[in-house]
Design a protein around this motif. Structure first.
Motif, mmCIF file in Angstrom:
data_model
loop_
_atom_site.group_PDB
_atom_site.id
_atom_site.type_symbol
_atom_site.label_atom_id
_atom_site.label_comp_id
_atom_site.label_asym_id
_atom_site.label_seq_id
_atom_site.Cartn_x
_atom_site.Cartn_y
_atom_site.Cartn_z
ATOM 1 N N VAL A 313 0.828 -1.206 0.000
ATOM 2 C CA VAL A 313 0.000 0.000 0.000
ATOM 3 C C VAL A 313 0.862 1.255 0.000
ATOM 4 C CG1 VAL A 313 -0.229 0.105 2.524
ATOM 5 C CG2 VAL A 313 -1.973 1.158 1.087
ATOM 6 N N LEU A 314 2.035 1.205 0.632
ATOM 7 C CA LEU A 314 2.916 2.377 0.649
ATOM 8 C C LEU A 314 3.430 2.685 -0.749
ATOM 9 C CD1 LEU A 314 4.949 1.635 3.918
ATOM 10 C CD2 LEU A 314 2.919 3.084 3.632
ATOM 11 N N GLY A 315 3.757 1.649 -1.506
ATOM 12 C CA GLY A 315 4.185 1.857 -2.879
ATOM 13 C C GLY A 315 3.068 2.375 -3.752
ATOM 14 N N ARG A 316 1.850 1.860 -3.553
ATOM 15 C CA ARG A 316 0.715 2.335 -4.350
ATOM 16 C C ARG A 316 0.410 3.799 -4.057
ATOM 17 N NH1 ARG A 316 -1.249 -3.005 -3.295
ATOM 18 N NH2 ARG A 316 -2.608 -2.297 -1.595
ATOM 19 N N MET A 317 0.512 4.178 -2.767
ATOM 20 C CA MET A 317 0.306 5.582 -2.413
ATOM 21 C C MET A 317 1.301 6.482 -3.140
ATOM 22 S SD MET A 317 -0.329 5.146 1.691
ATOM 23 C CE MET A 317 0.241 6.809 2.006
ATOM 24 N N MET A 318 2.569 6.064 -3.160
ATOM 25 C CA MET A 318 3.598 6.865 -3.806
ATOM 26 C C MET A 318 3.350 6.960 -5.313
ATOM 27 S SD MET A 318 7.746 6.352 -3.558
ATOM 28 C CE MET A 318 7.654 6.284 -1.764
ATOM 29 N N ARG A 319 2.951 5.854 -5.938
ATOM 30 C CA ARG A 319 2.689 5.849 -7.378
ATOM 31 C C ARG A 319 1.507 6.751 -7.724
ATOM 32 N NH1 ARG A 319 4.910 5.378 -12.082
ATOM 33 N NH2 ARG A 319 6.223 3.758 -11.154
ATOM 34 N N LEU A 320 0.417 6.658 -6.965
ATOM 35 C CA LEU A 320 -0.764 7.480 -7.237
ATOM 36 C C LEU A 320 -0.475 8.960 -7.028
ATOM 37 C CD1 LEU A 320 -3.500 5.227 -5.578
ATOM 38 C CD2 LEU A 320 -3.121 5.582 -8.030
ATOM 39 N N ALA A 321 0.285 9.280 -5.993
ATOM 40 C CA ALA A 321 0.651 10.682 -5.764
ATOM 41 C C ALA A 321 1.548 11.190 -6.887
ATOM 42 C CB ALA A 321 1.343 10.832 -4.415
ATOM 43 N N LEU A 322 2.474 10.341 -7.351
ATOM 44 C CA LEU A 322 3.370 10.730 -8.442
ATOM 45 C C LEU A 322 2.581 11.040 -9.711
ATOM 46 C CD1 LEU A 322 6.252 10.969 -9.632
ATOM 47 C CD2 LEU A 322 6.149 8.511 -10.099
ATOM 48 N N GLU A 323 1.566 10.223 -9.985
ATOM 49 C CA GLU A 323 0.763 10.401 -11.194
ATOM 50 C C GLU A 323 -0.396 11.370 -10.975
ATOM 51 O OE1 GLU A 323 -0.368 6.468 -12.357
ATOM 52 O OE2 GLU A 323 1.672 5.896 -12.919
#
Length: 441
Positions: A313-323
């Motif tokens: 979930v931490l990686g998904r949060m970072m990816r969604l924020a990046l995009e």
């Protein structure tokens, strides 16, 4: 000193001297203003003397007080430069130095833990400590088979001192908050308290270190000293030498800074997947640069157990924020308890708040600097800022608190190092959930 001061009243009085000392120096500063001293002169002297007292009190008390000082030291990169220098020096000292216990106390602990014939296990034993830690000090010795070893001996009275210190330090959290704007001091103290019981038994630390040593055996980037023997209050490991991170922070060449930062990031993000554990005591005193170019890691008393690696979930949060996929990000935060249930938070507010935290993966290489960390601390710590209000609506679930604290601490060290390297490549390789996040219909 023969051991840690144990009486709660004695330790409380020493800790109470910190805010009282600050108050006294502020009052003296007003008197100096009346005699013509400038505010800059007075503030500089106030900071220097307060920092000196901070080291003297926390270092002498050891235990939880020194452990807190070590944890706080990684946040000095967030303190504005004009205020930071005296505290930087004092907190750096706490990473590896404190008044030693007497030789008699050391021998009593070794007699109790290893038996009265403990010297027979060693070809040589140096009675003078080589280094000090929060709940123990390290002696250099030669094992019976000729290997150089480090012998960590726990301070008598460590258990009582740890519990007393952390109770008292929580009362002074406002004072310490001023030394680390942007750091959540009360949760840090609560989380440290949870970890202390584990650290008191060196057999647990030995098991942690053996797991890391096995995971990184033969590794080209990371070296973990092997454990030779352990008891509840004594730990014997291979002796290692290298350039301490504190020295690299103070005067390292830029290439050395960059490489130290890259190695630390590689260790931080890869170890949960490789060992099922996360080293949870990130301060510069626990890291050295070997002459062969590897990162040396020591002190495994505090770890987070992550059998499945870092949470995706931490990686998904970072990816969604990046995009900048604001709606998907807010939905994920709500589903995983990162947003308070009664919050009317808007998705665009979350993107604005989390956006700068993904700066390290926006470019191929990222420069971790004190200036960058100071901007983040000011942004989320300013009561007038929209980001401050957003932060109050967010929630950090307890099972993520230690991971967050360790990541923040490691980032603080990267900024102290002023290092630049390909952080995105490391995160993409080791942080589950970041590499690919399909768009939702």
């Amino acid at each position: 000193m023969t051991d840690i001061p144990r009486r709660a009243a004695q330790r409380t009085a020493k800790l109470a001297s910190l805010p009282l000392g600050v108050a006294g120096r502020v009052a003296a500063g007003w008197g100096k203003r009346l005699t013509g001293h400038t505010s800059e002169e007075i503030n500089a002297e106030l900071s220097a003397r307060t920092a000196e007292q901070l080291f003297a009190v926390l270092g002498q008390l050891k235990g939880g007080a020194m452990k807190f000082g070590q944890a706080l030291s990684v946040f000095e990169a967030a303190v504005p430069d004009e205020m930071a220098e005296p505290y930087r020096e004092a907190l750096t000292k706490l990473q590896s130095a404190a008044p030693p216990m007497s030789g008699d106390s050391v021998r009593r602990v070794l007699d109790t833990q290893l038996g009265r014939a403990w010297r027979d296990r060693f070809a040589e034993f140096d009675d003078e400590p080589a280094a000090a830690a929060s709940i123990g000090q390290v002696h250099r010795a030669v094992w019976h088979d000729g290997r150089d070893v480090a012998v960590k001996v726990q301070y008598p009275g460590a258990a009582e001192a740890l519990r007393s210190d952390l109770r008292q330090l929580s009362r002074f959290s406002r004072l310490f908050q001023s030394l680390a704007p942007g750091a959540e001091i009360k949760p840090l103290l609560a989380e440290l308290q949870d970890r202390m019981v584990e650290e008191l038994d060196y057999r647990t630390e030995a098991a942690n270190q053996r797991a890391f040593a096995t995971a990184f055996a033969g590794d080209d980037l990371v070296r973990v000293p092997k454990v030779l023997a352990s008891a509840p209050q004594v730990l014997i490991t291979e002796w290692v030498t290298g350039k301490p991170f504190a020295e690299i922070i103070a005067d390292g060449a830029q290439q050395e800074r960059n490489e130290a930062g890259r190695l630390l990031a590689e260790f931080h993000f890869s170890s949960p997947q490789r060992s099922g554990l996360l080293h949870a005591d990130p301060h510069p005193g626990n890291f050295l640069l070997d002459e062969d170019g590897r990162l040396i890691v020591i002190d495994f008393g505090a770890v987070a157990r992550l059998a499945d690696g870092l949470p995706p979930v931490l990686g998904r949060m970072m990816r969604l924020a990046l995009e900048e996929r604001a709606d998907d990000l807010l939905r994920l935060l709500r589903d995983d308890r990162f947003v308070q249930t009664d919050s009317a938070l808007r998705s665009e507010d979350v993107i604005a708040y989390l956006g700068p935290f993904v700066d390290p993966v926006r470019t191929e290489r990222f420069h971790f600097s004190r200036e960058w960390m100071q901007r983040q601390a000011e942004r989320v710590g300013d009561l007038r800022s929209p980001d401050f209000r957003t932060g109050r609506s967010l929630n950090l679930p307890p099972d993520y608190l230690l991971i967050h604290r360790v990541t923040l601490g490691a980032t603080g060290i990267l900024c102290q190092l002023d290092s630049e390297f390909a952080a995105r490549e490391i995160i993409t390789r080791w942080q589950p959930g970041f590499a690919a996040e399909p768009a939702q219909d």
